[in-house]
Design a protein around this motif. Structure first.
Motif, PDB file in Angstrom:
ATOM      1  N   LEU A 197     -48.774  12.196 -50.696  1.00  0.00           N
ATOM      2  CA  LEU A 197     -48.340  10.810 -50.877  1.00  0.00           C
ATOM      3  C   LEU A 197     -48.750  10.279 -52.246  1.00  0.00           C
ATOM      4  CD1 LEU A 197     -47.190   8.156 -49.691  1.00  0.00           C
ATOM      5  CD2 LEU A 197     -49.480   7.691 -48.795  1.00  0.00           C
ATOM      6  N   ALA A 198     -49.995  10.548 -52.639  1.00  0.00           N
ATOM      7  CA  ALA A 198     -50.479  10.033 -53.918  1.00  0.00           C
ATOM      8  C   ALA A 198     -49.780  10.672 -55.106  1.00  0.00           C
ATOM      9  CB  ALA A 198     -51.987  10.255 -54.031  1.00  0.00           C
ATOM     10  N   SER A 199     -49.309  11.916 -54.949  1.00  0.00           N
ATOM     11  CA  SER A 199     -48.655  12.589 -56.072  1.00  0.00           C
ATOM     12  C   SER A 199     -47.344  11.914 -56.466  1.00  0.00           C
ATOM     13  CB  SER A 199     -48.386  14.057 -55.716  1.00  0.00           C
ATOM     14  OG  SER A 199     -49.596  14.755 -55.515  1.00  0.00           O
ATOM     15  N   GLY A 200     -46.704  11.242 -55.530  1.00  0.00           N
ATOM     16  CA  GLY A 200     -45.445  10.570 -55.851  1.00  0.00           C
ATOM     17  C   GLY A 200     -45.587   9.115 -56.227  1.00  0.00           C
ATOM     18  N   ARG A 201     -46.808   8.613 -56.292  1.00  0.00           N
ATOM     19  CA  ARG A 201     -47.033   7.207 -56.640  1.00  0.00           C
ATOM     20  C   ARG A 201     -47.392   7.047 -58.108  1.00  0.00           C
ATOM     21  NH1 ARG A 201     -44.715   4.358 -52.580  1.00  0.00           N
ATOM     22  NH2 ARG A 201     -45.199   5.351 -50.574  1.00  0.00           N
ATOM     23  N   THR A 202     -47.360   5.789 -58.577  1.00  0.00           N
ATOM     24  CA  THR A 202     -47.663   5.484 -59.978  1.00  0.00           C
ATOM     25  C   THR A 202     -49.158   5.605 -60.226  1.00  0.00           C
ATOM     26  OG1 THR A 202     -45.799   3.969 -60.118  1.00  0.00           O
ATOM     27  CG2 THR A 202     -47.528   3.749 -61.785  1.00  0.00           C
TER      28      THR A 202
END
Length: 243
Positions: A70-75
């Protein structure tokens, strides 16, 4: 003249005191040196501990992989590229900064599932891979939190000049979320290394024999032609007893 019969009161009082005291004496320890049954852990207690560690490893491993993905696709960072007309805002995601957390999250999730398909040395190797995946995610997330090279590349693309600078750089909390996911995967790997030998494995009916065939049904024994009941049984099964 006969002697008078002795009454119970005339008995020697010492007879009552010579009987051993069985109420207050502790049980003697076994002479063979083995521990008492209360000192050894029972089977249900060990099974319960294995189930708890298994459930905890599954929960932490799945949650860790999910958080890292999830965090890899966030800003992860924001900045502004300087243009002649003003400033152009730019943002980068975790995948732009580093692809390590996302890739290792997939590896860790696969290793978490593979723990139940192997035994002994294979389980130790897979558990080690799970722990190393979590460690790699933590390191990559911490290093990526301070990395601005991805922002500079996006600024250079926007401006059209190599080496363009960015201003007003800010970082979000998503790199730390990825690091938390890696830490959870690391915990799952440590649990698999410590308690994995007690966990259940895939059923043996899914494993192949060394010759390559499944260890499935055995061929029925040939009927004894000297016994008529065996012949009738084979005929009832639709088999030819004369083969």
């Amino acid at each position: 003249m006969s002697a008078a019969p002795q009454t119970p009161a005339d008995t020697d009082p010492s007879d009552a005191t010579e009987s051993p005291d069985v109420t207050g004496s502790p049980d003697p320890a076994p002479s063979d040196g083995t521990a008492s049954p209360a000192a050894t852990p029972s089977g249900p207690a060990r099974t319960g501990g294995a189930r708890r560690s298994l459930a905890l490893a599954l929960l932490t491993g799945a949650a860790g992989a999910g958080l890292a993905l999830l965090a890899s696709g966030r800003t992860w960072a924001r900045g502004s590229a300087v243009l002649a007309q003003g400033e152009l805002p730019r943002t980068v995601t975790g995948a732009d900064v580093t692809g390590v957390p996302g890739a290792l999250a997939v590896v860790g999730l696969a290793a978490l599932v593979a723990v139940f398909a192997v035994r002994r040395a294979g389980r130790i190797a897979v558990a080690t891979l799970l722990a190393l995946s979590g460690t790699g995610i933590v390191v990559a997330a911490v290093l990526g939190n301070a990395d601005t090279s991805a922002l500079r590349e996006k600024a250079a693309t926007a401006v059209g000049l190599t080496g363009a600078d960015v201003h007003h750089v800010t970082h979000t909390g998503w790199p730390w979320v990825a690091a938390a996911g890696g830490l959870l995967l690391l915990v799952a790997g440590v649990l698999a290394l410590v308690y994995g030998r007690r966990w259940p494995a895939m059923s043996g009916r899914y494993e192949r024999t060394p010759g390559g065939a499944r260890g499935a049904r055995r061929a029925p024994a040939a009927p004894d032609l000297d016994r008529p009941e065996e012949i009738w049984k084979s005929l009832d099964r639709g088999e030819d007893p004369t083969r």
